[in-house]
Enzyme design. Structure first.
Site, mmCIF file in Angstrom:
data_model
loop_
_atom_site.group_PDB
_atom_site.id
_atom_site.type_symbol
_atom_site.label_atom_id
_atom_site.label_comp_id
_atom_site.label_asym_id
_atom_site.label_seq_id
_atom_site.Cartn_x
_atom_site.Cartn_y
_atom_site.Cartn_z
ATOM 1 N N ASP A 27 0.879 -1.156 0.000
ATOM 2 C CA ASP A 27 0.000 0.000 0.000
ATOM 3 C C ASP A 27 0.930 1.222 0.000
ATOM 4 O O ASP A 27 2.105 1.099 0.382
ATOM 5 C CB ASP A 27 -0.862 -0.044 1.270
ATOM 6 C CG ASP A 27 -1.567 1.271 1.514
ATOM 7 O OD1 ASP A 27 -2.294 1.717 0.610
ATOM 8 O OD2 ASP A 27 -1.373 1.866 2.588
ATOM 9 N N ASP A 29 0.173 5.284 0.550
ATOM 10 C CA ASP A 29 0.048 6.334 1.559
ATOM 11 C C ASP A 29 -0.052 5.697 2.954
ATOM 12 O O ASP A 29 -0.858 4.806 3.165
ATOM 13 C CB ASP A 29 -1.189 7.194 1.268
ATOM 14 C CG ASP A 29 -1.099 8.537 1.946
ATOM 15 O OD1 ASP A 29 -0.216 9.318 1.564
ATOM 16 O OD2 ASP A 29 -1.883 8.793 2.872
ATOM 17 N N ASP A 249 -1.301 -0.166 6.011
ATOM 18 C CA ASP A 249 -1.522 0.567 7.260
ATOM 19 C C ASP A 249 -2.987 0.540 7.678
ATOM 20 O O ASP A 249 -3.334 1.084 8.712
ATOM 21 C CB ASP A 249 -1.045 2.021 7.134
ATOM 22 C CG ASP A 249 -1.941 2.850 6.222
ATOM 23 O OD1 ASP A 249 -2.206 2.391 5.094
ATOM 24 O OD2 ASP A 249 -2.373 3.937 6.627
HETATM 25 N N1 PLP Z 1 -8.264 7.820 -2.068
HETATM 26 C C1 PLP Z 1 -7.710 9.043 -2.179
HETATM 27 C C2 PLP Z 1 -8.411 10.086 -2.985
HETATM 28 C C3 PLP Z 1 -6.485 9.320 -1.561
HETATM 29 O O1 PLP Z 1 -5.931 10.546 -1.682
HETATM 30 C C4 PLP Z 1 -5.854 8.290 -0.790
HETATM 31 C C5 PLP Z 1 -4.576 8.539 -0.130
HETATM 32 O O2 PLP Z 1 -3.873 9.521 -0.369
HETATM 33 C C6 PLP Z 1 -6.472 7.028 -0.711
HETATM 34 C C7 PLP Z 1 -7.664 6.835 -1.362
HETATM 35 C C8 PLP Z 1 -5.861 5.885 0.036
HETATM 36 O O3 PLP Z 1 -4.740 5.400 -0.679
HETATM 37 P P1 PLP Z 1 -3.893 4.130 -0.228
HETATM 38 O O4 PLP Z 1 -4.686 2.909 -0.594
HETATM 39 O O5 PLP Z 1 -2.606 4.260 -1.019
HETATM 40 O O6 PLP Z 1 -3.658 4.278 1.240
HETATM 41 CA CA CA Z 2 -2.764 3.496 3.106
#
Ligand code: PLP
Ligand code: CA
Length: 310
Positions: A27, A29, A249
């Site tokens: 993953d 973020d 996370d």
């Molecule tokens: N959706 C949006 C619009 C986001 O900006 C984010 C994280 O920045 C996510 C979903 C979640 O992303 P991830 O699956 O990489 O944690």
């Molecule tokens: Ca994440």
């Protein structure tokens, strides 16, 4: 299957777990970075992982964020010092949604899209005809938007992250869905996007709920925890779930998908979910909550460094 115990990965156990893996899905973020800052030590961890063992590990990036293209992710990885990645290693919910619609739409069918430029780019790259991206005119208040002509080819409504979401778009989405023979798909259900300092903004899940409520039906979900996301990875690369680690996370997206797909799951505490939440799930008698318990946890993926350097 044996009950998951959420053990902390120490150097020796990390070495054993990594030795049993050919592929690691990350993953983004909350795991690799927070906003524009890399998690300290994460770039080096990935560089060593990619070179680890006789064959190295295959690294893939799995994100629910539909507001960035695959190319944008490769650029961000590079900018933050991660090992160079090709767009095909990136599985964003925009790309995977495009992949889904390219198979699910009937010939000549197009999609009405609630989403932004990145989603449009990925749909176009996959050859999916679509409309609706960008601001929509407000509905004609006398007729609640019901007079404007509909596009005859629309056979799907796709909901993604849309900063121009509006009542007018919701009206249009409902009218398409009421015509029948119209798929409803959504990139993800993340209901909140956390900001630094405990604040948050509403996530795509809020928009999905609005459309589902109006249409009185459930959307097909592309992103984590949907197994569809992992199917995309497995159809692109020769991946053995039993020799794959999912690092995330969030328990309700990353870890749940990993557990449902038979992957080894690793929670990192640099993002959304906490050990207290894991504890609650472990102590619960509810089978659904047990599925949210990871195999292992680390404070940060940089905790893997000693095992990779030894
Ligand atoms: N959706 C949006 C619009 C986001 O900006 C984010 C994280 O920045 C996510 C979903 C979640 O992303 P991830 O699956 O990489 O944690
Ligand atoms: Ca994440």
């Amino acid at each position: 299957a044996a009950e998951k115990r959420c053990e902390r990965l120490e150097e020796a156990s990390a070495r054993a777990v990594l030795a049993g893996a050919d592929a690691v899905l990350f993953d983004c973020d909350g795991v690799l970075w927070r906003g524009e800052a890399a998690v300290p030590g994460a770039p080096e961890t990935l560089r060593l992982l990619e070179a680890a063992g006789p064959e190295g590990k295959r690294l893939c990036y799995v994100t629910n964020n539909s507001s960035r293209t695959r190319l944008a992710y490769t650029e961000k990885l590079k900018r933050l010092g991660f090992p160079p990645a090709a767009p095909r290693q990136v599985f964003g919910s925009a790309h995977c949604a495009a992949r889904y619609l390219s198979h699910a739409l009937p010939p000549g069918g197009s999609a009405y899209v609630l989403g932004g430029a990145a989603l449009s780019t990925e749909l176009q790259a996959a050859g999916v005809a679509h409309l609706g991206v960008g601001p929509a005119p407000p509905p004609d208040s006398a007729h609640f938007g019901s007079r404007a002509p509909l596009d005859a080819d629309v056979r799907a409504v796709l909901v993604g992250y849309d900063e121009h979401f509006s009542y007018g778009k919701l009206c249009l989405a409902l009218r398409y869905l009421l015509r029948g023979d119209c798929l409803l798909a959504a990139t993800n259900r993340d209901h909140r996007l956390p900001l630094e300092g405990g604040s948050a903004v509403p996530g795509t899940g809020c928009l999905v709920k609005a459309v589902e409520t109006a249409a009185e039906r459930e959307a097909f979900i592309i992103g984590k925890p949907s197994q569809y996301m992992f199917e995309c990875v497995a159809s692109e690369f020769d991946i053995d779930p039993a020799r794959t680690i999912m690092v995330g996370d969030r328990l309700d997206t990353d870890i749940l998908m990993g557990n449902n797909c038979g992957l080894t799951t690793l929670l990192t505490l640099t993002g959304v979910s906490t050990l207290e939440e894991v504890q609650g799930h472990m102590e619960s008698d509810c089978p659904e909550r047990k599925k949210l318990v990871p195999d292992y946890y680390v404070d940060s993926i940089a905790d893997l460094l000693p095992a990779l350097k030894a």
